[in-house]
Design a protein around this motif. Structure first.
Motif, PDB file in Angstrom:
ATOM      1  N   LEU A  29      91.654  68.039 102.864  1.00 52.96           N
ATOM      2  CA  LEU A  29      92.188  68.313 101.526  1.00 52.96           C
ATOM      3  C   LEU A  29      93.659  67.877 101.421  1.00 52.96           C
ATOM      4  O   LEU A  29      94.047  67.252 100.429  1.00 52.96           O
ATOM      5  CB  LEU A  29      92.041  69.792 101.182  1.00 52.96           C
ATOM      6  N   SER A  30      94.443  68.188 102.434  1.00 52.14           N
ATOM      7  CA  SER A  30      95.857  67.780 102.422  1.00 52.14           C
ATOM      8  C   SER A  30      95.991  66.264 102.420  1.00 52.14           C
ATOM      9  O   SER A  30      96.858  65.711 101.740  1.00 52.14           O
ATOM     10  CB  SER A  30      96.580  68.359 103.631  1.00 52.14           C
ATOM     11  N   THR A  31      95.133  65.585 103.158  1.00 50.29           N
ATOM     12  CA  THR A  31      95.164  64.123 103.203  1.00 50.29           C
ATOM     13  C   THR A  31      94.841  63.541 101.828  1.00 50.29           C
ATOM     14  O   THR A  31      95.527  62.633 101.354  1.00 50.29           O
ATOM     15  CB  THR A  31      94.167  63.599 104.255  1.00 50.29           C
ATOM     16  N   LEU A  32      93.815  64.067 101.186  1.00 52.62           N
ATOM     17  CA  LEU A  32      93.439  63.587  99.853  1.00 52.62           C
ATOM     18  C   LEU A  32      94.544  63.856  98.832  1.00 52.62           C
ATOM     19  O   LEU A  32      94.843  62.995  97.987  1.00 52.62           O
ATOM     20  CB  LEU A  32      92.130  64.222  99.404  1.00 52.62           C
ATOM     21  N   LEU A  33      95.151  65.026  98.908  1.00 50.25           N
ATOM     22  CA  LEU A  33      96.250  65.345  97.990  1.00 50.25           C
ATOM     23  C   LEU A  33      97.446  64.427  98.225  1.00 50.25           C
ATOM     24  O   LEU A  33      98.103  63.989  97.266  1.00 50.25           O
ATOM     25  CB  LEU A  33      96.662  66.805  98.132  1.00 50.25           C
ATOM     26  N   LEU A  34      97.725  64.120  99.478  1.00 44.01           N
ATOM     27  CA  LEU A  34      98.823  63.216  99.805  1.00 44.01           C
ATOM     28  C   LEU A  34      98.565  61.810  99.276  1.00 44.01           C
ATOM     29  O   LEU A  34      99.458  61.177  98.704  1.00 44.01           O
ATOM     30  CB  LEU A  34      99.035  63.188 101.324  1.00 44.01           C
ATOM     31  N   ILE A  35      97.348  61.347  99.406  1.00 42.73           N
ATOM     32  CA  ILE A  35      96.990  60.019  98.899  1.00 42.73           C
ATOM     33  C   ILE A  35      97.103  59.986  97.379  1.00 42.73           C
ATOM     34  O   ILE A  35      97.632  59.023  96.805  1.00 42.73           O
ATOM     35  CB  ILE A  35      95.571  59.633  99.364  1.00 42.73           C
ATOM     36  N   MET A  36      96.636  61.042  96.712  1.00 40.06           N
ATOM     37  CA  MET A  36      96.732  61.080  95.248  1.00 40.06           C
ATOM     38  C   MET A  36      98.187  61.165  94.797  1.00 40.06           C
ATOM     39  O   MET A  36      98.573  60.532  93.813  1.00 40.06           O
ATOM     40  CB  MET A  36      95.915  62.246  94.686  1.00 40.06           C
ATOM     41  N   ALA A  37      98.999  61.931  95.516  1.00 38.24           N
ATOM     42  CA  ALA A  37     100.413  62.068  95.150  1.00 38.24           C
ATOM     43  C   ALA A  37     101.146  60.732  95.283  1.00 38.24           C
ATOM     44  O   ALA A  37     101.929  60.368  94.401  1.00 38.24           O
ATOM     45  CB  ALA A  37     101.085  63.129  96.024  1.00 38.24           C
ATOM     46  N   THR A  38     100.881  60.003  96.360  1.00 40.25           N
ATOM     47  CA  THR A  38     101.565  58.708  96.511  1.00 40.25           C
ATOM     48  C   THR A  38     101.095  57.711  95.456  1.00 40.25           C
ATOM     49  O   THR A  38     101.875  56.871  95.004  1.00 40.25           O
ATOM     50  CB  THR A  38     101.366  58.119  97.924  1.00 40.25           C
ATOM     51  N   SER A  39      99.844  57.824  95.031  1.00 41.54           N
ATOM     52  CA  SER A  39      99.361  56.938  93.967  1.00 41.54           C
ATOM     53  C   SER A  39     100.067  57.227  92.648  1.00 41.54           C
ATOM     54  O   SER A  39     100.479  56.312  91.939  1.00 41.54           O
ATOM     55  CB  SER A  39      97.847  57.084  93.794  1.00 41.54           C
ATOM     56  N   VAL A  40     100.215  58.499  92.325  1.00 42.46           N
ATOM     57  CA  VAL A  40     100.913  58.886  91.086  1.00 42.46           C
ATOM     58  C   VAL A  40     102.378  58.440  91.149  1.00 42.46           C
ATOM     59  O   VAL A  40     102.922  57.897  90.176  1.00 42.46           O
ATOM     60  CB  VAL A  40     100.794  60.404  90.844  1.00 42.46           C
ATOM     61  N   ILE A  41     103.013  58.636  92.292  1.00 45.00           N
ATOM     62  CA  ILE A  41     104.405  58.211  92.461  1.00 45.00           C
ATOM     63  C   ILE A  41     104.509  56.698  92.322  1.00 45.00           C
ATOM     64  O   ILE A  41     105.438  56.186  91.686  1.00 45.00           O
ATOM     65  CB  ILE A  41     104.955  58.692  93.821  1.00 45.00           C
ATOM     66  N   GLY A  42     103.558  55.972  92.893  1.00 47.01           N
ATOM     67  CA  GLY A  42     103.566  54.511  92.789  1.00 47.01           C
ATOM     68  C   GLY A  42     103.459  54.033  91.347  1.00 47.01           C
ATOM     69  O   GLY A  42     104.158  53.104  90.930  1.00 47.01           O
ATOM     70  N   ILE A  43     102.610  54.673  90.572  1.00 52.99           N
ATOM     71  CA  ILE A  43     102.463  54.297  89.157  1.00 52.99           C
ATOM     72  C   ILE A  43     103.746  54.599  88.390  1.00 52.99           C
ATOM     73  O   ILE A  43     104.210  53.791  87.586  1.00 52.99           O
ATOM     74  CB  ILE A  43     101.251  55.024  88.540  1.00 52.99           C
ATOM     75  N   TYR A  44     104.341  55.739  88.661  1.00 55.56           N
ATOM     76  CA  TYR A  44     105.596  56.123  88.006  1.00 55.56           C
ATOM     77  C   TYR A  44     106.718  55.142  88.363  1.00 55.56           C
ATOM     78  O   TYR A  44     107.468  54.686  87.497  1.00 55.56           O
ATOM     79  CB  TYR A  44     105.972  57.543  88.413  1.00 55.56           C
ATOM     80  N   VAL A  45     106.812  54.798  89.632  1.00 57.98           N
ATOM     81  CA  VAL A  45     107.852  53.872  90.086  1.00 57.98           C
ATOM     82  C   VAL A  45     107.625  52.482  89.492  1.00 57.98           C
ATOM     83  O   VAL A  45     108.578  51.807  89.090  1.00 57.98           O
ATOM     84  CB  VAL A  45     107.895  53.817  91.633  1.00 57.98           C
TER      85      VAL A  45
END
Length: 129
Positions: A29-45
């Protein structure tokens, strides 16, 4: 084409192995949340840095200067943000390296070389209006 295919297979296996290793250390679960968080950050950046990079290119052209370095910087920023948005830890690491100004300086000569090589082969054309 064969080298590209082999490289893609090696990359996919390395990414999968890293995902499994991280999943075992911190949990699925932590791995999936980390992957989703970096994706959201990437889109924002990508959105924010992309607009800033385009503005820098416009300002450079308005000053009458060659936009080469500003274009390379925009290309590397955008590439880093896209890699950050893609799922996986290897792409996140490379994306972060492209986004950080200190390490981005190391990639600039590679990008200039790649563009020059494409221009000499006629695969990259600049149209001036």
């Amino acid at each position: 084409m064969r080298k590209f295919f082999l490289g893609f297979i090696v990359y996919a296996l390395a990414e999968l192995a890293l995902l499994i290793a991280v999943g075992q250390k911190i949990g699925v679960l932590s791995t999936l949340l980390l992957i989703m968080a970096t994706s959201v950050i990437g889109i924002y950046v990508a959105k924010n840095k992309g607009m800033n990079s385009v503005q820098k290119v416009k300002n450079t052209i308005a000053k009458g200067e060659a936009p080469g370095p500003a274009l390379i910087d925009a290309l590397l920023n955008f590439s880093g943000a896209v890699l950050l948005a893609l799922p996986g830890f290897l792409t996140d690491i490379i994306g972060l390296l492209l986004l950080m100004p200190i390490s981005r300086k190391l990639f600039q000569p590679i990008a200039f070389y790649w563009i020059r090589k494409k221009m000499k082969k006629g695969q990259f054309i600049i149209v001036q209006r």
